[in-house]
Each structure stands twice: as structure tokens, then as C-alpha cells.
Design a protein around this motif. Structure first.
Motif, PDB file in Angstrom:
ATOM      1  N   TRP A 156       0.961  -1.232  -0.145  1.00  0.00           N
ATOM      2  CA  TRP A 156       0.182   0.060   0.026  1.00  0.00           C
ATOM      3  C   TRP A 156       0.786   1.293  -0.119  1.00  0.00           C
ATOM      4  O   TRP A 156       1.981   1.489   0.838  1.00  0.00           O
ATOM      5  N   VAL A 157       0.650   2.016  -0.775  1.00  0.00           N
ATOM      6  CA  VAL A 157       1.011   3.426  -1.017  1.00  0.00           C
ATOM      7  C   VAL A 157       0.065   4.628  -1.088  1.00  0.00           C
ATOM      8  O   VAL A 157      -0.881   4.447  -1.521  1.00  0.00           O
ATOM      9  N   ILE A 158       0.510   5.711  -0.412  1.00  0.00           N
ATOM     10  CA  ILE A 158      -0.496   6.984  -0.287  1.00  0.00           C
ATOM     11  C   ILE A 158      -0.307   7.446  -1.829  1.00  0.00           C
ATOM     12  O   ILE A 158       0.641   7.844  -2.365  1.00  0.00           O
ATOM     13  N   GLN A 159      -1.548   7.521  -2.269  1.00  0.00           N
ATOM     14  CA  GLN A 159      -1.884   8.056  -3.717  1.00  0.00           C
ATOM     15  C   GLN A 159      -2.024   9.599  -3.622  1.00  0.00           C
ATOM     16  O   GLN A 159      -1.571  10.430  -4.348  1.00  0.00           O
ATOM     17  N   GLN A 160      -2.747   9.899  -2.736  1.00  0.00           N
ATOM     18  CA  GLN A 160      -3.371  11.481  -2.454  1.00  0.00           C
ATOM     19  C   GLN A 160      -3.749  11.595  -0.934  1.00  0.00           C
ATOM     20  O   GLN A 160      -4.384  10.841  -0.460  1.00  0.00           O
ATOM     21  N   GLU A 161      -3.527  12.632  -0.556  1.00  0.00           N
ATOM     22  CA  GLU A 161      -4.015  13.220   0.720  1.00  0.00           C
ATOM     23  C   GLU A 161      -4.790  14.660   0.535  1.00  0.00           C
ATOM     24  O   GLU A 161      -4.109  15.323  -0.193  1.00  0.00           O
ATOM     25  N   ARG A 162      -5.704  14.829   1.143  1.00  0.00           N
ATOM     26  CA  ARG A 162      -6.336  16.158   1.164  1.00  0.00           C
ATOM     27  C   ARG A 162      -6.857  16.625   2.396  1.00  0.00           C
ATOM     28  O   ARG A 162      -7.655  15.926   3.203  1.00  0.00           O
ATOM     29  N   GLY A 163      -6.187  17.834   2.963  1.00  0.00           N
ATOM     30  CA  GLY A 163      -6.441  18.145   4.437  1.00  0.00           C
ATOM     31  C   GLY A 163      -8.009  18.615   4.264  1.00  0.00           C
ATOM     32  O   GLY A 163      -8.563  19.471   3.186  1.00  0.00           O
ATOM     33  N   LEU A 164      -8.571  18.652   5.498  1.00  0.00           N
ATOM     34  CA  LEU A 164     -10.103  18.837   5.423  1.00  0.00           C
ATOM     35  C   LEU A 164     -10.294  20.114   6.690  1.00  0.00           C
ATOM     36  O   LEU A 164     -10.987  20.959   6.426  1.00  0.00           O
ATOM     37  N   TRP A 165      -9.356  20.019   7.493  1.00  0.00           N
ATOM     38  CA  TRP A 165      -9.191  21.034   8.680  1.00  0.00           C
ATOM     39  C   TRP A 165      -7.997  20.980   9.171  1.00  0.00           C
ATOM     40  O   TRP A 165      -7.061  20.285   9.286  1.00  0.00           O
ATOM     41  N   VAL A 166      -7.784  22.253   9.809  1.00  0.00           N
ATOM     42  CA  VAL A 166      -6.509  22.446  10.752  1.00  0.00           C
ATOM     43  C   VAL A 166      -6.834  23.387  11.630  1.00  0.00           C
ATOM     44  O   VAL A 166      -7.607  24.328  11.579  1.00  0.00           O
ATOM     45  N   SER A 167      -5.961  23.191  12.886  1.00  0.00           N
ATOM     46  CA  SER A 167      -6.159  24.071  13.912  1.00  0.00           C
ATOM     47  C   SER A 167      -4.777  24.498  14.495  1.00  0.00           C
ATOM     48  O   SER A 167      -3.892  23.791  14.462  1.00  0.00           O
TER      49      SER A 167
END
Length: 167
Positions: A156-167
Motif C-alpha cells: 500500500w502506498v499513499i496516492q493522495q492526501e487532502r486536508g479537511l481542517w487544521v487548527s
């Protein structure tokens, strides 16, 4: 899958010596829960939101993800390749505001906060996975993201990451 995400996103090049995991799975209500997502200004359907962020995400993978994450369950996890502990609310400091994080880091000094995961959704071929992951690490410290993974040559490899929120 969890191991790949922990290694790539939450160990900070080996600086973290202990991973503290929330023992219950969780999704991201502001995108997934129809009863509350409108309060966050999200009127589009979940599939449309994710497909705009991650066009490679298959509908079958997203359907499986939503189906599995209708309820919270115990996080099932084994070897992460790093020391880890699963925590419940009763394992955490009861001081909700003033000194929660100072007490937390005193109890878990080599951690980077509390990491949380959803259950993993898969496509029918079991070569694509989708998961919600994030961490809480202080009063104004935290993040949550969707992660799309692909199985390449049996790994398994990360294909994409999308941030949804940050504090």
C-alpha cells in the motif's frame, strides 16, 4: 494501511517514539453526516466533494467507506512498526480545558498527540483504499484529512492526501 499512514504522516522522521491512538474509529461529520454537514456549509453530496478533491477515488471505494463508517467501532490495529497505545476517554486526563494537554504530554511524553482513524473503505479489487485520519495535539494544534491509497506490487502506498481542517 494504518501503518503506512502513521509512518508517513505522524512519526515526523523518527522524532515520535510513541503513537497514541484513539481506540474508537471516527469519520469526518462535516463531510459525511447529512444531519450536520449543512451547518458547516457543505451542501454537496459526499461523493461529489471527494471526487472534486480526489478524482481517482472510485465510487465503489467511497460507498464501502461510508457503509463501514456509519457507526463507531473499536479500532482494529496490530503491528505499526513503532510503539503504540490505544486510549479511551478514561485513559486521558479529565481536565478538559486548563491543563489537559500538559497532563497528556506528561503521561505520553514521546507522542505527538492523539491520532485517530476511520475504518478503511476498499474497492472490489481491493487495490484502492480510502480512510479519514488526523490528530489532536494541543489547544490550537490538530489536523484531519482524507487519504487515498493504492496497492502497488503488493504494498500500500499513499496516492493522495487532502486536508479537511487544521487548527
Amino acid at each position: 494501511i494504518y501503518r503506512v499512514i502513521v509512518r508517513d504522516r505522524f512519526t515526523f522522521n523518527g522524532e515520535v517514539k510513541l503513537v497514541v491512538l484513539q481506540s474508537q474509529t471516527t469519520g469526518c461529520p462535516m463531510y459525511e453526516d447529512e444531519s450536520v454537514k449543512g451547518e458547516w456549509g457543505n451542501t454537496k453530496p459526499f461523493h461529489q466533494i471527494v471526487k472534486e478533491m480526489m478524482p481517482e477515488a472510485e465510487s465503489q471505494t467511497l460507498d464501502d467507506y461510508l457503509g463501514k463508517n456509519k457507526t463507531r467501532d473499536s479500532l482494529i490495529i496490530s503491528n505499526l512498526g513503532i510503539n503504540f497505545v490505544l486510549v479511551t476517554d478514561s485513559d486521558l486526563p479529565d481536565d478538559k480545558f486548563d491543563r489537559f494537554w500538559s497532563k497528556f504530554y506528561k503521561k505520553f511524553p514521546d507522542s505527538s498527540g492523539i491520532i485517530f482513524f476511520s475504518k478503511v473503505g476498499f474497492n472490489g479489487r481491493h487495490d484502492q483504499a480510502f480512510v479519514y485520519a488526523g490528530r489532536n495535539c494541543g489547544d490550537l494544534c490538530g489536523e484531519g484529512e482524507y487519504v487515498l491509497l493504492k496497492k502497488l506490487n503488493g504494498k500500500w502506498v499513499i496516492q493522495q492526501e487532502r486536508g479537511l481542517w487544521v487548527s
